[in-house]
Write an enzyme that holds these catalytic residues in place. Structure first.
Site, PDB file in Angstrom:
ATOM      1  N   ASP A  74      -1.069 118.845 -21.124  1.00 17.27           N
ATOM      2  CA  ASP A  74       0.068 118.145 -20.523  1.00 17.27           C
ATOM      3  C   ASP A  74      -0.171 118.067 -19.018  1.00 17.27           C
ATOM      4  OD1 ASP A  74       2.890 117.127 -20.861  1.00 17.27           O
ATOM      5  OD2 ASP A  74       3.317 118.734 -19.458  1.00 17.27           O
ATOM      6  N   SER A  75       0.684 117.323 -18.334  1.00 17.57           N
ATOM      7  CA  SER A  75       0.553 117.231 -16.882  1.00 17.57           C
ATOM      8  C   SER A  75       1.011 118.517 -16.193  1.00 17.57           C
ATOM      9  CB  SER A  75       1.399 116.069 -16.372  1.00 17.57           C
ATOM     10  OG  SER A  75       2.753 116.273 -16.738  1.00 17.57           O
ATOM     11  N   TYR A  93       2.453 112.984 -13.616  1.00 19.66           N
ATOM     12  CA  TYR A  93       1.769 111.810 -14.151  1.00 19.66           C
ATOM     13  C   TYR A  93       2.721 110.615 -14.231  1.00 19.66           C
ATOM     14  CZ  TYR A  93      -2.334 114.446 -15.963  1.00 19.66           C
ATOM     15  OH  TYR A  93      -3.489 115.189 -16.108  1.00 19.66           O
ATOM     16  N   CYS A  99       1.525 115.401 -23.815  1.00 20.18           N
ATOM     17  CA  CYS A  99       2.174 114.565 -22.806  1.00 20.18           C
ATOM     18  C   CYS A  99       2.449 113.158 -23.351  1.00 20.18           C
ATOM     19  CB  CYS A  99       1.220 114.476 -21.615  1.00 20.18           C
ATOM     20  SG  CYS A  99       1.863 113.555 -20.233  1.00 20.18           S
ATOM     21  N   GLU A 104       9.869 121.034 -14.119  1.00 13.47           N
ATOM     22  CA  GLU A 104       8.560 121.505 -13.647  1.00 13.47           C
ATOM     23  C   GLU A 104       8.738 122.534 -12.519  1.00 13.47           C
ATOM     24  OE1 GLU A 104       5.628 120.765 -15.017  1.00 13.47           O
ATOM     25  OE2 GLU A 104       4.378 121.817 -13.559  1.00 13.47           O
ATOM     26  N   CYS A 117       9.604 112.843 -23.082  1.00 13.37           N
ATOM     27  CA  CYS A 117       8.758 113.521 -22.099  1.00 13.37           C
ATOM     28  C   CYS A 117       8.873 115.002 -22.405  1.00 13.37           C
ATOM     29  CB  CYS A 117       9.215 113.215 -20.680  1.00 13.37           C
ATOM     30  SG  CYS A 117       8.409 114.286 -19.467  1.00 13.37           S
ATOM     31  N   THR A 118       7.748 115.699 -22.337  1.00 12.74           N
ATOM     32  CA  THR A 118       7.708 117.111 -22.751  1.00 12.74           C
ATOM     33  C   THR A 118       8.643 118.010 -21.956  1.00 12.74           C
ATOM     34  OG1 THR A 118       5.871 117.391 -21.218  1.00 12.74           O
ATOM     35  CG2 THR A 118       5.318 117.018 -23.535  1.00 12.74           C
ATOM     36  N   HIS A 119       9.038 117.568 -20.780  1.00 14.45           N
ATOM     37  CA  HIS A 119       9.890 118.422 -19.954  1.00 14.45           C
ATOM     38  C   HIS A 119      11.361 118.402 -20.395  1.00 14.45           C
ATOM     39  CE1 HIS A 119       6.301 118.133 -17.495  1.00 14.45           C
ATOM     40  NE2 HIS A 119       6.785 119.058 -16.677  1.00 14.45           N
TER      41      HIS A 119
END
Ligand code: DGL
Length: 268
Positions: free
Chosen positions: A13-14, A45, A76, A155, A187-189
């Site tokens: 992932d980013s 990203y 991601c 993040e 989005c993974t976040h």
């Protein structure tokens, strides 16, 4: 020497967000070894042009492949949206993204055939989610909203800080107006803000975290290819292109197994 079964799964992932996908894979497949890579040094990203994300994804793929992974999981969404065919063409191991499986899982859930996708600007611009939904069912209307702000909030380890709830409310307001009945956390976040979203959306929409469909798919692929590790408890190693201490601190808030964190600095 590891055989194919014991070889690790590479997940990337980013940044730390992909831990939302990794944790589901760890929970479903505790016997697997895994190597996670977070490109924190080059995060985010989301606002980057597709060509740049593609270059970064191939570079991470090279790194993980060099470590002998038996499968690559592009956790991601941004990478999955713009770089999946390139990754698949380059690496002789199964490469999984997150979009297609999520769409197959989510499409039948929408009674109104109106789905919301919250994603990064780059994922939204790629139209990967609407294209994938329309391939499954052309009648489905897809409402997309980009929020880089929420990505950065997670993040930076601020998902529980003051202001996170109102920022989440602002981001999801268009979905409430559009009356979507399914919302994809594209989005993974974002899954780390899911409790707030449930609070804000109530029964209005079902929230879909791609990690569920993706972890299932990982399990199916390993079984189908006869490369599941059924020998013993797996080990997880985490690499970051940023600062290991920071990754450990933020990462542990998201996934407690983030212990063995190593730095891998890009030579640029
Ligand atoms: N976590 C990434 C995704 O799933 C992108 C976040 C970012 O780096 O902007 O899309």
């Amino acid at each position: 020497m590891m055989n194919d079964r014991q070889a690790p799964i590479g997940i990337f992932d980013s940044g730390v967000g992909g831990l939302s996908v990794a944790r589901e894979i760890f929970a479903r497949l505790p016997q697997e070894n895994a190597i996670y890579f977070g490109d924190d040094h080059r995060f985010p990203y989301g606002p980057r042009p597709a060509e740049q994300v593609q270059r970064f994804a191939l570079q991470i793929g090279d790194f993980l492949f060099g470590l002998g992974v038996k499968m690559l999981v592009a956790a991601c969404n941004t990478v999955s949206a713009v770089a999946l065919p390139l990754l698949t063409a380059r690496f002789p191991v199964p490469v999984l993204g997150v979009i297609e499986d999520t769409v197959h899982y989510a499409a039948p859930l929408s009674r109104r055939k109106r789905v919301g996708v919250l994603a990064t600007p780059s994922t939204v611009a790629s139209n990967a989610y609407p294209l994938a939904f329309h391939a499954v069912d052309p009648q489905i209307e897809v409402v997309q909203v980009a929020s880089q702000f929420l990505v950065n909030l997670v993040e930076n380890g601020n998902s529980d800080k003051q202001g996170a709830l109102s920022a989440t409310l602002r981001a999801i307001a268009p979905f409430r107006r559009a009356e979507v009945d399914v919302l994809i956390l594209g989005c993974t976040h974002y899954p780390y803000l899911k409790t707030k979203m449930v609070e804000l959306l109530g029964d209005l929409a079902q929230i879909v975290d791609p990690a569920i469909a993706v972890s299932l798919r990982v399990e199916q692929e390993l079984l189908a290819r006869g490369i599941s590790n059924d020998i013993k408890q797996g080990q997880n190693i985490f690499f970051t292109s940023g600062d290991a201490g920071r990754f450990r601190t933020v990462g542990q808030q998201l996934e407690p197994s983030v212990q063995d964190v190593r730095e891998m600095r890009w030579q640029e």
